[in-house]
Every structure is written in C-alpha cells, then in structure tokens.
Write a protein that holds these residues in place. Sequence first.
Motif, mmCIF file in Angstrom:
data_model
loop_
_atom_site.group_PDB
_atom_site.id
_atom_site.type_symbol
_atom_site.label_atom_id
_atom_site.label_comp_id
_atom_site.label_asym_id
_atom_site.label_seq_id
_atom_site.Cartn_x
_atom_site.Cartn_y
_atom_site.Cartn_z
ATOM 1 N N VAL A 5 -30.671 89.099 66.889
ATOM 2 C CA VAL A 5 -30.019 90.403 66.966
ATOM 3 C C VAL A 5 -31.006 91.462 66.494
ATOM 4 O O VAL A 5 -31.572 91.359 65.399
ATOM 5 N N LEU A 6 -31.224 92.470 67.320
ATOM 6 C CA LEU A 6 -32.160 93.542 66.992
ATOM 7 C C LEU A 6 -31.426 94.642 66.221
ATOM 8 O O LEU A 6 -30.434 95.181 66.719
ATOM 9 N N LYS A 27 -38.567 101.418 64.238
ATOM 10 C CA LYS A 27 -38.777 100.247 63.402
ATOM 11 C C LYS A 27 -37.496 99.418 63.402
ATOM 12 O O LYS A 27 -36.404 99.971 63.254
ATOM 13 N N PHE A 28 -37.643 98.126 63.561
ATOM 14 C CA PHE A 28 -36.471 97.269 63.661
ATOM 15 C C PHE A 28 -36.754 95.906 63.050
ATOM 16 O O PHE A 28 -37.913 95.537 62.807
ATOM 17 N N VAL A 29 -35.679 95.179 62.799
ATOM 18 C CA VAL A 29 -35.770 93.804 62.326
ATOM 19 C C VAL A 29 -35.068 92.905 63.329
ATOM 20 O O VAL A 29 -34.204 93.344 64.098
ATOM 21 N N LEU A 30 -35.465 91.633 63.330
ATOM 22 C CA LEU A 30 -34.865 90.629 64.197
ATOM 23 C C LEU A 30 -34.112 89.630 63.323
ATOM 24 O O LEU A 30 -34.723 88.862 62.575
ATOM 25 N N VAL A 34 -27.240 83.036 64.129
ATOM 26 C CA VAL A 34 -26.500 81.961 63.469
ATOM 27 C C VAL A 34 -26.781 81.920 61.968
ATOM 28 O O VAL A 34 -25.870 81.908 61.144
ATOM 29 N N PHE A 35 -28.062 81.930 61.609
ATOM 30 C CA PHE A 35 -28.443 81.739 60.207
ATOM 31 C C PHE A 35 -28.499 83.047 59.421
ATOM 32 O O PHE A 35 -28.483 83.026 58.189
ATOM 33 N N GLY A 36 -28.606 84.174 60.075
ATOM 34 C CA GLY A 36 -28.651 85.456 59.390
ATOM 35 C C GLY A 36 -29.977 85.778 58.729
ATOM 36 O O GLY A 36 -30.081 86.780 58.008
#
Length: 340
Positions: A5-6, A27-30, A34-36
């Motif tokens: 999830v972006l 700027k983003f995180v991935l 499932v595991f978070g």
Amino acid sequence: MDEWVLEVVGEDARLPQDGVLRSLTTKFVLRHRVFGCLLTAGKTPLPEWGFKQGEVFCDQSGKSSNKDAVWNIEQHLNERLPEPEPRQYKSNFWQDFIHINMAMLDFNNGLVQDPDKYDHLASQPSQWPFLAVGIRLNKWWDSTLKIYLIGNPAVWWSGSLSLGVFIFTLAYYSVARGRLQQEREQEQQWEQEQDGDQQEHQHISTPANNTNTANDMILMTPQEWDHFTFAGKVTLGGWFLHYLPSLVMGRVMYLHHYFPPLYFTILLCAYLIDHFLTRSQARLLAKTLVWGFAYTVVTMTFVWFWPASYGFHGPSDSMKNRQWRAAWDIANPYKPRTFM
C-alpha cells in the motif's frame, strides 16, 4: 502476499497537498498489506555472499518517520501524461543543501571496513599529520611497475610543525600585548598622580620610550596584529574544519583524505616564514638565503622520492634508502601501526 500500500507522507509545500503521486517531489512509504511493515533500505551492505549489495527489508516497527523507509520516484516516462511545468521541480536551496550534506554524511558513515578481511591500505587520522603511513597503489611484484603514494616529507612535516609554531607564537603575542597594555595603564595612572612633579615625570618618560622601542621590536601594530590573526583564522581554522570530519566519521579512511587539510598547513608554513623574516627586519640577502634553502630542501626531497611516487621497476629492496620511517612499507612488506 506481495501487495504493498502506497502512503504519501510528504509533498513540496508549493504544490497541492492532494495526495497525488508526483515524481521527485512526492515522498511516500510502501506498507505491506498483510504484515503492516514498511519497505526499508538498510545502511550496512551485505557480506561477500550478498555481493556487497544494499539490503532491503520490511521494518516491523511500521514507523513512517524512519527516513530509510521513505521513497520517491526519480523518473517516470508516460506519453499519455501531460508534461509538468518546469518550475514544479525547482527546489528550495537550503533544503537541498541540508539534504545533500546529510546524505553524504550517511553515505560516508556507511563505507565501513569489511570485517571479513584486513584492509592494509586503510589508516587512522592520527597517522596523517606526521606522515606515518603510505599506500601501495598496485601489486608489489618485482616484475611490475610499483607506485607508492606518499607526500613530500619536507612539506608534510614542516606544515604540521607550523601548526604548533603558530599556536605558540599567538600565545606569546597575546601575553606580551596584555602585559604591555597593563604597563601602559600603570604608567598613565602614575603620571596622573605625579603630574605636579616635573622631575618624577621625566623619570617616568624614559622607561615609556624604552617600552615603545621594545614594542616596535617584539610586538605588532594593530594593523599587523589584525593581519596575523586573519591569517591564523584562514589557515589554522581551515585545517581544523577539514580535519575534524575525519575524526568523527565512521567510514574507512585513507591517506589521501588528509590532502585538503594539508593545503592549509602548507599556506601556514609559508606565511610564518615570511612573518618572522619581516618581523626580524632581515635584509634582502638573508631573506633570499632562507627562501632559497626552503626551496632547495623541498625540491631535493621531491626528486629523491620521485621513483617511489611515479613508479619504479625491480625489487623493492632497491628503495630501502627511501624508507625513512619504519611504518612506511616501500621496501618493508609489514606496516606497523604508529602515531608518530
């Protein structure tokens, strides 16, 4: 299992904060669905079995504040998308300045020595000022051209000694100027108390003239003092600011990292020679002899170490007479760790 999830965590302040993904500015995180956990880049390279590649793992803490888990898109090519305005990519200078310096600091600290092998080329910053080490730049076989990285010892050592000479001279001038100022204040106070007695006033005037004469010979005028301190700020300060990062960085270090501080010691040494010749009011012949001696020593030392610096053939034993220090490994294959 490989769904991510972006999540947008930052955008340029001049652009709309609408969650739209843009190249360079967003700027983003991935985050793993499932595991978070967050896709994160590790700082320590993998060992030999990982081909020294950077490790990428999923951080179970899931904190988006971790800067190693923040990503951005450097380039995106799609003919169906409109071209963005050029000013959209114009970034803030100070933000880039801080970001680039922090990135360089992180990158340098990541260049650590491989624990699985001994790096015989590496050295410690404490070994640089007095040229305690050199570097074999290639294979040291008798049949190959051998090049040894080493500075001119005359230039290197005189430059390092000039650091201590300047500090001692600065302390001496500071104490002498303070004492002279104190003596002048005492004389002025005494003259004010004895201004009615002409005989005592003449008695005080004579030491004052002697003190001024001593001041002309030993101390400096305000203009000379400002020039002396300015030269110290540039040379001694420049040496310190370039040498200090080497003491705090955790990366593997080599002799050539001392070259920038070395330039400032060379300038300081030349300035001190000129300063002492000028203060001593040396004649032109004396100045010519001193500078001629300095040039001769530097030139002869350079010529003497020419074969080592520019390459030589044959066995390394032929360079024994150029191994002035036991820690140099021009001829000796073993390089002991030493400070001086």
